[in-house]
Design an enzyme around this catalytic site. Structure first.
Site, short mmCIF file in Angstrom:
data_model
loop_
_atom_site.label_atom_id
_atom_site.label_comp_id
_atom_site.label_asym_id
_atom_site.label_seq_id
_atom_site.Cartn_x
_atom_site.Cartn_y
_atom_site.Cartn_z
N ASN A 9 0.87 -1.18 0.00
CA ASN A 9 0.00 0.00 0.00
C ASN A 9 0.91 1.23 0.00
O ASN A 9 1.50 1.56 1.01
CB ASN A 9 -0.88 -0.04 1.26
CG ASN A 9 -1.71 1.21 1.43
OD1 ASN A 9 -1.82 2.02 0.51
ND2 ASN A 9 -2.30 1.38 2.61
N TRP A 10 0.99 1.84 -1.16
CA TRP A 10 1.91 2.99 -1.28
C TRP A 10 1.37 4.25 -0.62
O TRP A 10 2.10 5.23 -0.48
CB TRP A 10 2.20 3.27 -2.76
CG TRP A 10 3.18 2.31 -3.38
CD1 TRP A 10 3.82 1.27 -2.78
CD2 TRP A 10 3.66 2.34 -4.73
NE1 TRP A 10 4.65 0.63 -3.66
CE2 TRP A 10 4.58 1.28 -4.88
CE3 TRP A 10 3.39 3.15 -5.84
CZ2 TRP A 10 5.23 1.01 -6.08
CZ3 TRP A 10 4.03 2.88 -7.05
CH2 TRP A 10 4.95 1.83 -7.16
N LYS A 11 0.08 4.27 -0.32
CA LYS A 11 -0.54 5.47 0.27
C LYS A 11 -0.29 6.67 -0.66
O LYS A 11 -0.21 6.48 -1.88
CB LYS A 11 -0.04 5.70 1.69
CG LYS A 11 -0.19 4.43 2.54
CD LYS A 11 0.04 4.64 4.01
CE LYS A 11 -0.11 3.30 4.73
NZ LYS A 11 -0.03 3.41 6.18
N HIS A 95 -9.45 1.15 5.12
CA HIS A 95 -8.16 1.37 5.78
C HIS A 95 -8.37 2.32 6.96
O HIS A 95 -9.19 3.24 6.89
CB HIS A 95 -7.15 1.96 4.78
CG HIS A 95 -5.76 1.97 5.33
ND1 HIS A 95 -5.32 2.93 6.20
CD2 HIS A 95 -4.74 1.10 5.18
CE1 HIS A 95 -4.07 2.65 6.55
NE2 HIS A 95 -3.70 1.54 5.94
N GLU A 97 -6.76 4.75 7.95
CA GLU A 97 -6.59 6.18 7.63
C GLU A 97 -7.86 6.74 6.99
O GLU A 97 -8.23 7.89 7.23
CB GLU A 97 -5.35 6.35 6.72
CG GLU A 97 -4.07 6.14 7.53
CD GLU A 97 -2.88 5.58 6.76
OE1 GLU A 97 -2.87 5.64 5.51
OE2 GLU A 97 -1.96 5.07 7.42
N GLU A 167 -5.23 -4.96 10.63
CA GLU A 167 -4.19 -3.95 10.83
C GLU A 167 -4.44 -3.21 12.14
O GLU A 167 -5.22 -2.24 12.17
CB GLU A 167 -4.22 -2.94 9.68
CG GLU A 167 -3.99 -3.54 8.32
CD GLU A 167 -3.45 -2.50 7.34
OE1 GLU A 167 -2.37 -2.73 6.80
OE2 GLU A 167 -4.09 -1.46 7.16
N GLY A 173 2.67 2.27 10.66
CA GLY A 173 3.61 3.37 10.47
C GLY A 173 4.34 3.78 11.74
O GLY A 173 4.99 4.82 11.78
N SER A 213 3.62 -2.22 10.09
CA SER A 213 5.09 -2.25 10.23
C SER A 213 5.71 -3.60 9.86
O SER A 213 6.70 -4.01 10.46
CB SER A 213 5.50 -1.83 11.65
OG SER A 213 5.06 -0.51 11.91
N GLY A 234 2.92 -1.19 4.16
CA GLY A 234 2.98 0.22 3.78
C GLY A 234 4.42 0.63 3.48
O GLY A 234 4.94 0.42 2.38
N GLY A 235 5.08 1.18 4.49
CA GLY A 235 6.43 1.74 4.32
C GLY A 235 7.40 0.82 3.59
O GLY A 235 8.14 1.26 2.70
P1 PGA Z 1 2.98 0.26 7.51
O1 PGA Z 1 1.51 0.50 6.91
O2 PGA Z 1 3.48 -1.04 6.95
O3 PGA Z 1 3.77 1.45 7.04
O4 PGA Z 1 2.83 0.20 8.99
C1 PGA Z 1 0.62 -0.58 6.75
C2 PGA Z 1 -0.71 -0.08 6.22
O5 PGA Z 1 -1.16 1.00 6.62
O6 PGA Z 1 -1.36 -0.76 5.39
#
Ligand code: PGA
Length: 252
Positions: A9-11, A95, A97, A167, A173, A213, A234-235
């Protein structure tokens, strides 16, 4: 057998040229055949990276969100038919967010799930508790309500098409990860919820991914959980070399 899936997930990261560079690099990588790899890129890049997913049968393109209506007066939104037309096969919904910053609730997310399945695409449905709920040890009830209100309207055949991503919000993050035992415990609880609403055979078919993470240093351990069928990353999905290590951490 349920599918193993490692999704990135590149966001809201990367410009278009950088996205093309990453997809070019990923198209040249070698991944285990039994792992499906999905990348959720920003909307603006999807049509220019779609062709790279044709390089491998286990490479898929996702969007990070969608609107449940097919068209209409929804300024700034993107519909499922628009995504489907350019080669998107999976859509992340719910998600944390989106839930926290954009105030999306379980009912609205349920409409998206229904519309994605109706269009023949695959929802990657995110659920997970905030830190306060984890501290009061109410995480299973919290996640159960999210799943009940957004997924349990589905019939037996549709529920099997959904990918669930657990999640925990406190692990997204933050560099903090659920321990492999905490992840496995929640994944098993989610599978039990599904088997109680549907049946054991259906619950066994649903891929449940862990997100929060995930990185090369912890992916092996997390993916070793019996009910952990991959990750939503994500990251660590932003750098193709690092993400390749995460993909290759999935057990053979
Ligand atoms: P993260 O994000 O791996 O940077 O913690 C995961 C996500 O939000 O899907």
């Amino acid at each position: 057998m349920r599918k193993a899936i490692v999704a990135g997930n590149w966001k809201m990261n990367k410009g278009q040229n950088e996205a093309i560079e990453c997809f070019t690099a990923m198209a040249a990588q070698s991944w285990p055949d039994h792992v499906q790899v999905v990348i959720a890129a920003p909307f603006t890049h999807l049509s220019s990276v779609a062709k790279f997913t044709e390089s491998k049968s286990n490479f898929f393109l996702a969007a990070q969100n969608c609107h449940p209506e097919a068209n209409g007066a929804f300024t700034g939104e993107v519909s499922i038919p628009m995504l489907k037309e350019i080669g998107v096969t999976h859509i992340i919904i719910g998600h944390s967010e989106r839930r926290e910053i954009f105030k999306e609730d379980n009912k609205f997310i349920a409409r998206k799930v229904n519309a994605i399945l109706e269009a023949g695409l695959i929802p990657i449905f995110c659920c997970g508790e905030p830190l306060s709920i984890r501290k009061s040890n109410n995480q299973q009830d919290y996640v159960e309500q999210q799943i009940q209100e957004s997924l349990f309207q589905l019939g037996d055949s549709d529920i099997q098409k959904v990918i669930i991503a657990y999640e925990p919000i406190w692990a997204i993050g933050t560099g903090e990860t659920a321990s492999p035992d905490e992840a496995q415990e929640m994944h098993a609880a989610i599978r039990t919820m599904i088997s109680e609403r549907y049946n054991v055979e259906i619950a066994d078919l649903i891929s449940i991914l862990y997100g929060g993470s995930v990185k090369p240093a912890n992916a092996d351990e997390i993916f070793s959980g019996h009910d952990v069928d991959g990750g939503l990353v994500g990251g660590a999905s932003l750098d193709p070399v690092i993400f390749e290590q995460v993909i290759n951490s999935y057990p053979a």
